[in-house]
Write a protein that holds these residues in place. Structure first.
Motif, PDB file in Angstrom:
ATOM      1  N   GLN A   1      34.878  59.961  40.546  1.00 46.31           N
ATOM      2  CA  GLN A   1      35.388  59.332  41.573  1.00 46.31           C
ATOM      3  C   GLN A   1      34.879  57.849  41.698  1.00 46.31           C
ATOM      4  OE1 GLN A   1      35.347  61.939  44.845  1.00 46.31           O
ATOM      5  NE2 GLN A   1      37.444  63.027  44.466  1.00 46.31           N
ATOM      6  N   ASN A   2      33.697  58.044  41.648  1.00 45.75           N
ATOM      7  CA  ASN A   2      32.789  56.574  41.971  1.00 45.75           C
ATOM      8  C   ASN A   2      33.235  55.758  40.582  1.00 45.75           C
ATOM      9  OD1 ASN A   2      31.690  57.260  44.419  1.00 45.75           O
ATOM     10  ND2 ASN A   2      29.860  58.009  43.265  1.00 45.75           N
ATOM     11  N   ASN A   3      33.273  56.341  39.563  1.00 47.72           N
ATOM     12  CA  ASN A   3      33.651  55.487  38.250  1.00 47.72           C
ATOM     13  C   ASN A   3      34.945  54.848  38.427  1.00 47.72           C
ATOM     14  OD1 ASN A   3      30.859  55.790  36.998  1.00 47.72           O
ATOM     15  ND2 ASN A   3      31.474  57.466  35.733  1.00 47.72           N
ATOM     16  N   GLU A   4      35.917  55.807  38.826  1.00 41.71           N
ATOM     17  CA  GLU A   4      37.103  55.202  39.295  1.00 41.71           C
ATOM     18  C   GLU A   4      37.249  54.111  40.150  1.00 41.71           C
ATOM     19  OE1 GLU A   4      39.590  59.422  37.961  1.00 41.71           O
ATOM     20  OE2 GLU A   4      39.674  58.539  40.083  1.00 41.71           O
ATOM     21  N   LYS A   5      36.523  54.538  41.223  1.00 42.11           N
ATOM     22  CA  LYS A   5      36.579  53.107  42.262  1.00 42.11           C
ATOM     23  C   LYS A   5      36.009  51.966  41.706  1.00 42.11           C
ATOM     24  CE  LYS A   5      36.174  56.221  46.366  1.00 42.11           C
ATOM     25  NZ  LYS A   5      35.364  56.534  47.323  1.00 42.11           N
ATOM     26  N   LYS A   6      34.953  52.154  40.801  1.00 33.29           N
ATOM     27  CA  LYS A   6      34.375  50.680  40.298  1.00 33.29           C
ATOM     28  C   LYS A   6      35.274  50.259  39.581  1.00 33.29           C
ATOM     29  CE  LYS A   6      29.694  52.457  40.654  1.00 33.29           C
ATOM     30  NZ  LYS A   6      28.299  52.701  40.009  1.00 33.29           N
ATOM     31  N   LYS A   7      35.976  51.072  38.876  1.00 28.03           N
ATOM     32  CA  LYS A   7      36.928  50.463  37.550  1.00 28.03           C
ATOM     33  C   LYS A   7      38.037  49.687  38.393  1.00 28.03           C
ATOM     34  CE  LYS A   7      36.261  53.315  33.770  1.00 28.03           C
ATOM     35  NZ  LYS A   7      36.820  54.684  33.122  1.00 28.03           N
ATOM     36  N   LYS A   8      38.689  50.451  39.364  1.00 33.49           N
ATOM     37  CA  LYS A   8      39.646  49.521  40.411  1.00 33.49           C
ATOM     38  C   LYS A   8      39.235  48.327  41.145  1.00 33.49           C
ATOM     39  CE  LYS A   8      42.285  53.720  41.300  1.00 33.49           C
ATOM     40  NZ  LYS A   8      42.690  54.827  42.305  1.00 33.49           N
ATOM     41  N   MET A   9      37.892  48.343  41.417  1.00 34.18           N
ATOM     42  CA  MET A   9      37.494  47.096  41.995  1.00 34.18           C
ATOM     43  C   MET A   9      37.242  45.934  41.130  1.00 34.18           C
ATOM     44  SD  MET A   9      34.842  48.397  45.138  1.00 34.18           S
ATOM     45  CE  MET A   9      34.514  46.940  45.629  1.00 34.18           C
ATOM     46  N   ALA A  10      36.730  45.976  39.998  1.00 31.26           N
ATOM     47  CA  ALA A  10      36.286  45.068  38.967  1.00 31.26           C
ATOM     48  C   ALA A  10      37.693  44.667  38.482  1.00 31.26           C
ATOM     49  CB  ALA A  10      35.557  45.951  38.055  1.00 31.26           C
ATOM     50  N   GLY A  11      38.871  45.251  38.414  1.00 26.74           N
ATOM     51  CA  GLY A  11      39.907  44.550  37.894  1.00 26.74           C
ATOM     52  C   GLY A  11      40.671  43.894  38.730  1.00 26.74           C
ATOM     53  N   SER A  12      40.692  43.955  40.195  1.00 26.25           N
ATOM     54  CA  SER A  12      41.431  43.335  41.235  1.00 26.25           C
ATOM     55  C   SER A  12      40.360  42.295  41.775  1.00 26.25           C
ATOM     56  CB  SER A  12      41.480  44.290  42.309  1.00 26.25           C
ATOM     57  OG  SER A  12      40.453  44.730  43.119  1.00 26.25           O
ATOM     58  N   ASP A  13      41.033  41.102  42.347  1.00 25.69           N
ATOM     59  CA  ASP A  13      40.602  40.278  42.970  1.00 25.69           C
ATOM     60  C   ASP A  13      40.323  40.398  44.568  1.00 25.69           C
ATOM     61  OD1 ASP A  13      39.595  37.654  43.568  1.00 25.69           O
ATOM     62  OD2 ASP A  13      41.171  36.685  43.143  1.00 25.69           O
ATOM     63  N   PRO A  14      39.362  40.732  45.001  1.00 31.20           N
ATOM     64  CA  PRO A  14      39.187  40.916  46.372  1.00 31.20           C
ATOM     65  C   PRO A  14      39.425  39.719  47.530  1.00 31.20           C
ATOM     66  CG  PRO A  14      36.970  40.710  45.534  1.00 31.20           C
ATOM     67  CD  PRO A  14      37.782  40.501  44.460  1.00 31.20           C
ATOM     68  N   THR A  15      39.404  38.655  46.963  1.00 31.74           N
ATOM     69  CA  THR A  15      39.921  37.336  48.028  1.00 31.74           C
ATOM     70  C   THR A  15      41.246  36.991  47.729  1.00 31.74           C
ATOM     71  OG1 THR A  15      39.073  35.950  46.384  1.00 31.74           O
ATOM     72  CG2 THR A  15      37.671  36.721  48.004  1.00 31.74           C
ATOM     73  N   SER A  16      41.957  37.494  46.674  1.00 32.78           N
ATOM     74  CA  SER A  16      43.182  37.164  46.085  1.00 32.78           C
ATOM     75  C   SER A  16      43.367  35.601  46.339  1.00 32.78           C
ATOM     76  CB  SER A  16      44.256  37.712  46.903  1.00 32.78           C
ATOM     77  OG  SER A  16      44.247  37.194  48.383  1.00 32.78           O
ATOM     78  N   VAL A  17      42.389  34.809  45.697  1.00 32.71           N
ATOM     79  CA  VAL A  17      42.234  33.217  45.888  1.00 32.71           C
ATOM     80  C   VAL A  17      42.453  33.009  44.300  1.00 32.71           C
ATOM     81  CG1 VAL A  17      40.887  31.116  46.206  1.00 32.71           C
ATOM     82  CG2 VAL A  17      40.815  32.918  47.847  1.00 32.71           C
ATOM     83  N   LYS A  18      43.562  32.045  44.262  1.00 29.71           N
ATOM     84  CA  LYS A  18      43.977  31.565  42.861  1.00 29.71           C
ATOM     85  C   LYS A  18      43.444  30.150  42.927  1.00 29.71           C
ATOM     86  CE  LYS A  18      47.882  34.586  42.507  1.00 29.71           C
ATOM     87  NZ  LYS A  18      49.316  34.569  42.902  1.00 29.71           N
ATOM     88  N   PRO A  19      42.652  29.697  41.881  1.00 27.71           N
ATOM     89  CA  PRO A  19      42.003  28.399  41.681  1.00 27.71           C
ATOM     90  C   PRO A  19      43.064  27.575  41.351  1.00 27.71           C
ATOM     91  CG  PRO A  19      41.479  29.669  39.979  1.00 27.71           C
ATOM     92  CD  PRO A  19      42.168  30.575  40.691  1.00 27.71           C
ATOM     93  N   ASN A  20      43.057  26.383  41.973  1.00 29.17           N
ATOM     94  CA  ASN A  20      43.882  25.056  41.903  1.00 29.17           C
ATOM     95  C   ASN A  20      43.227  24.352  40.603  1.00 29.17           C
ATOM     96  OD1 ASN A  20      45.269  22.597  41.720  1.00 29.17           O
ATOM     97  ND2 ASN A  20      45.418  22.664  44.010  1.00 29.17           N
ATOM     98  N   GLN A  21      44.221  24.274  39.539  1.00 29.59           N
ATOM     99  CA  GLN A  21      43.567  23.565  38.495  1.00 29.59           C
ATOM    100  C   GLN A  21      43.283  22.118  38.811  1.00 29.59           C
ATOM    101  OE1 GLN A  21      46.319  23.602  35.113  1.00 29.59           O
ATOM    102  NE2 GLN A  21      45.075  22.839  33.779  1.00 29.59           N
ATOM    103  N   PHE A  22      44.002  21.381  39.523  1.00 29.80           N
ATOM    104  CA  PHE A  22      43.635  19.929  39.761  1.00 29.80           C
ATOM    105  C   PHE A  22      42.226  19.989  40.559  1.00 29.80           C
ATOM    106  CE2 PHE A  22      43.633  16.577  42.783  1.00 29.80           C
ATOM    107  CZ  PHE A  22      43.642  15.436  42.000  1.00 29.80           C
ATOM    108  N   VAL A  23      42.023  20.600  41.411  1.00 34.33           N
ATOM    109  CA  VAL A  23      41.029  20.839  42.286  1.00 34.33           C
ATOM    110  C   VAL A  23      39.641  21.109  41.245  1.00 34.33           C
ATOM    111  CG1 VAL A  23      39.440  21.889  44.021  1.00 34.33           C
ATOM    112  CG2 VAL A  23      41.853  21.280  44.256  1.00 34.33           C
ATOM    113  N   GLU A  24      39.840  22.068  40.393  1.00 32.79           N
ATOM    114  CA  GLU A  24      38.711  22.463  39.578  1.00 32.79           C
ATOM    115  C   GLU A  24      38.401  21.166  38.385  1.00 32.79           C
ATOM    116  OE1 GLU A  24      37.040  25.089  39.789  1.00 32.79           O
ATOM    117  OE2 GLU A  24      38.158  25.811  41.301  1.00 32.79           O
TER     118      GLU A  24
END
Length: 92
Positions: A12-35
């Motif tokens: 269960q701990n390994n499954e939780k880690k896998k789920k967290m590693a694949g998702s973006d917790p902040t859901s922020v998408k970088p703006n290409q112009f700003v970068e």
């Protein structure tokens, strides 16, 4: 039973880690112009080219504009001194 519960927890701990590693917790998408702009500002000393145009820009905004602002302020002080019949102050 203890071994089974430990194994289950590990899975269960390994499954939780896998789920967290694949998702973006902040859901922020970088703006290409700003970068790109941020990167350009970080390496400006490597990309700057000295040319007659940059010399002109330095001359205008580094010398002419400050001098004209200074003269405008001095002229206002002199106008106020003349208006109230005071002796003109010397600036520089």
């Amino acid at each position: 039973i203890k071994e089974h519960s430990h194994a289950l927890r590990n899975i269960q701990n390994n499954e939780k880690k896998k789920k967290m590693a694949g998702s973006d917790p902040t859901s922020v998408k970088p703006n290409q112009f700003v970068e790109l702009h941020g990167h350009a500002r970080e390496v400006v000393e490597k990309t700057f080219k000295f040319s007659p145009r940059t010399l002109g820009v330095i001359g205008i905004f580094g010398i002419a504009v400050p001098y004209l602002l200074y003269q405008g302020c001095v002229n206002e002080f002199h106008a106020a001194d003349d208006k109230y019949n005071r002796e003109r102050k010397k600036f520089m």
